[in-house]
Motif scaffolding. Structure first.
Motif, PDB file in Angstrom:
ATOM      1  N   LYS A  25       0.588  -0.880  -0.593  1.00 51.19           N
ATOM      2  CA  LYS A  25       0.139  -0.068   0.038  1.00 51.19           C
ATOM      3  C   LYS A  25       0.871   1.643  -0.783  1.00 51.19           C
ATOM      4  N   GLN A  26       0.207   2.651  -0.604  1.00 58.66           N
ATOM      5  CA  GLN A  26       0.449   3.560  -0.291  1.00 58.66           C
ATOM      6  C   GLN A  26       1.029   3.854   1.183  1.00 58.66           C
ATOM      7  N   ILE A  27       2.295   4.679   0.485  1.00 58.05           N
ATOM      8  CA  ILE A  27       2.613   5.455   2.784  1.00 58.05           C
ATOM      9  C   ILE A  27       1.213   6.343   3.336  1.00 58.05           C
ATOM     10  N   GLY A  28       0.820   7.061   2.292  1.00 64.20           N
ATOM     11  CA  GLY A  28      -0.531   8.179   3.042  1.00 64.20           C
ATOM     12  C   GLY A  28      -1.516   7.247   2.957  1.00 64.20           C
ATOM     13  N   VAL A  41      -0.055  14.215   7.186  1.00 66.61           N
ATOM     14  CA  VAL A  41       0.545  14.833   6.434  1.00 66.61           C
ATOM     15  C   VAL A  41       1.655  15.639   6.150  1.00 66.61           C
ATOM     16  N   GLN A  42       1.168  16.726   6.745  1.00 66.38           N
ATOM     17  CA  GLN A  42       2.742  17.376   7.364  1.00 66.38           C
ATOM     18  C   GLN A  42       4.035  16.682   7.743  1.00 66.38           C
ATOM     19  N   ALA A  43       3.940  15.849   7.932  1.00 66.86           N
ATOM     20  CA  ALA A  43       5.350  15.048   8.522  1.00 66.86           C
ATOM     21  C   ALA A  43       5.599  14.532   6.697  1.00 66.86           C
ATOM     22  N   LEU A  44       4.881  14.192   6.190  1.00 67.42           N
ATOM     23  CA  LEU A  44       5.277  13.400   4.824  1.00 67.42           C
ATOM     24  C   LEU A  44       6.182  14.493   4.222  1.00 67.42           C
ATOM     25  N   GLU A  45       5.586  16.266   4.537  1.00 66.76           N
ATOM     26  CA  GLU A  45       6.354  16.967   3.163  1.00 66.76           C
ATOM     27  C   GLU A  45       7.466  17.025   3.834  1.00 66.76           C
ATOM     28  N   VAL A  49       8.771  12.771   1.582  1.00 67.34           N
ATOM     29  CA  VAL A  49       7.980  11.764   1.192  1.00 67.34           C
ATOM     30  C   VAL A  49       6.802  12.051   0.698  1.00 67.34           C
ATOM     31  N   SER A  50       6.494  11.388  -0.622  1.00 66.86           N
ATOM     32  CA  SER A  50       5.005  11.289  -0.992  1.00 66.86           C
ATOM     33  C   SER A  50       3.888  10.483  -0.818  1.00 66.86           C
ATOM     34  N   PRO A  51       3.370  11.012  -0.423  1.00 66.94           N
ATOM     35  CA  PRO A  51       2.198  10.839   0.144  1.00 66.94           C
ATOM     36  C   PRO A  51       1.893   8.422  -0.791  1.00 66.94           C
ATOM     37  N   GLU A  52       2.510   9.266  -1.740  1.00 66.04           N
ATOM     38  CA  GLU A  52       1.838   7.641  -3.067  1.00 66.04           C
ATOM     39  C   GLU A  52       3.072   6.933  -2.792  1.00 66.04           C
ATOM     40  N   ALA A  53       4.435   7.034  -2.196  1.00 64.66           N
ATOM     41  CA  ALA A  53       5.371   6.175  -1.631  1.00 64.66           C
ATOM     42  C   ALA A  53       5.363   4.876  -1.069  1.00 64.66           C
ATOM     43  N   ARG A  54       5.564   3.843  -2.013  1.00 65.06           N
ATOM     44  CA  ARG A  54       5.812   2.082  -1.098  1.00 65.06           C
ATOM     45  C   ARG A  54       6.260   2.265  -0.234  1.00 65.06           C
ATOM     46  N   TRP A  63      12.675   7.602   6.690  1.00 70.10           N
ATOM     47  CA  TRP A  63      11.807   7.211   7.883  1.00 70.10           C
ATOM     48  C   TRP A  63      12.915   7.838   9.359  1.00 70.10           C
ATOM     49  N   LYS A  64      13.585   8.243   9.818  1.00 68.66           N
ATOM     50  CA  LYS A  64      13.935   9.026  10.604  1.00 68.66           C
ATOM     51  C   LYS A  64      12.845  10.300  10.766  1.00 68.66           C
ATOM     52  N   MET A  65      13.503  11.039   9.195  1.00 73.28           N
ATOM     53  CA  MET A  65      12.666  11.887   9.672  1.00 73.28           C
ATOM     54  C   MET A  65      11.368  12.194   9.825  1.00 73.28           C
ATOM     55  N   LEU A  66      11.129  10.836   9.344  1.00 73.76           N
ATOM     56  CA  LEU A  66       9.132  11.087   9.266  1.00 73.76           C
ATOM     57  C   LEU A  66       8.713  10.961  11.178  1.00 73.76           C
ATOM     58  N   ALA A  67       9.215   9.900  11.621  1.00 75.24           N
ATOM     59  CA  ALA A  67       8.963   9.165  13.406  1.00 75.24           C
ATOM     60  C   ALA A  67       9.424  10.570  13.310  1.00 75.24           C
ATOM     61  N   LYS A  68      10.536  11.317  13.143  1.00 71.97           N
ATOM     62  CA  LYS A  68      10.741  13.273  14.187  1.00 71.97           C
ATOM     63  C   LYS A  68       9.735  13.833  13.929  1.00 71.97           C
ATOM     64  N   SER A  69       9.442  13.882  12.846  1.00 71.64           N
ATOM     65  CA  SER A  69       7.890  14.959  11.865  1.00 71.64           C
ATOM     66  C   SER A  69       6.879  14.308  13.152  1.00 71.64           C
ATOM     67  N   LEU A  70       6.683  13.385  13.090  1.00 71.24           N
ATOM     68  CA  LEU A  70       5.033  12.794  14.076  1.00 71.24           C
ATOM     69  C   LEU A  70       5.074  12.435  15.076  1.00 71.24           C
ATOM     70  N   ALA A  71       6.425  12.604  15.826  1.00 66.68           N
ATOM     71  CA  ALA A  71       6.938  12.428  17.701  1.00 66.68           C
ATOM     72  C   ALA A  71       6.430  13.830  18.170  1.00 66.68           C
TER      73      ALA A  71
END
Length: 71
Positions: A25-28, A41-45, A49-54, A63-71
């Motif tokens: 599935k797509q990550i978004g 949405v903001q974390a992916l930006e 990372v594209s919401p369509e990325a697998r 992955w690290k940036m996404l984790a930081k943005s979501l924390a």
């Protein structure tokens, strides 16, 4: 480690586990359907990372940036 604090590391592991359970599935889509990721949405930006990325196409840095943005 890799420069993540405890909260970020927790999210990193939960996030990667979640995403790889649905690797086709797509990550978004994965994040949209999962409770607790409202700011995805903001974390992916922020992680560029594209919401369509697998999940398997993301770099370790993304992955690290996404984790930081979501924390």
């Amino acid at each position: 480690g890799g420069g993540l604090n405890v909260a970020e590391r927790k999210i990193f592991f939960a996030l990667s586990k979640l995403c790889f359970m649905h690797r086709r599935k797509q990550i978004g889509t994965i994040l949209r359907k999962s409770p607790g990721y409202e700011g995805y949405v903001q974390a992916l930006e922020k992680a560029e990372v594209s919401p369509e990325a697998r999940p398997e196409t993301l770099t370790q840095q993304q992955w690290k940036m996404l984790a930081k943005s979501l924390a």
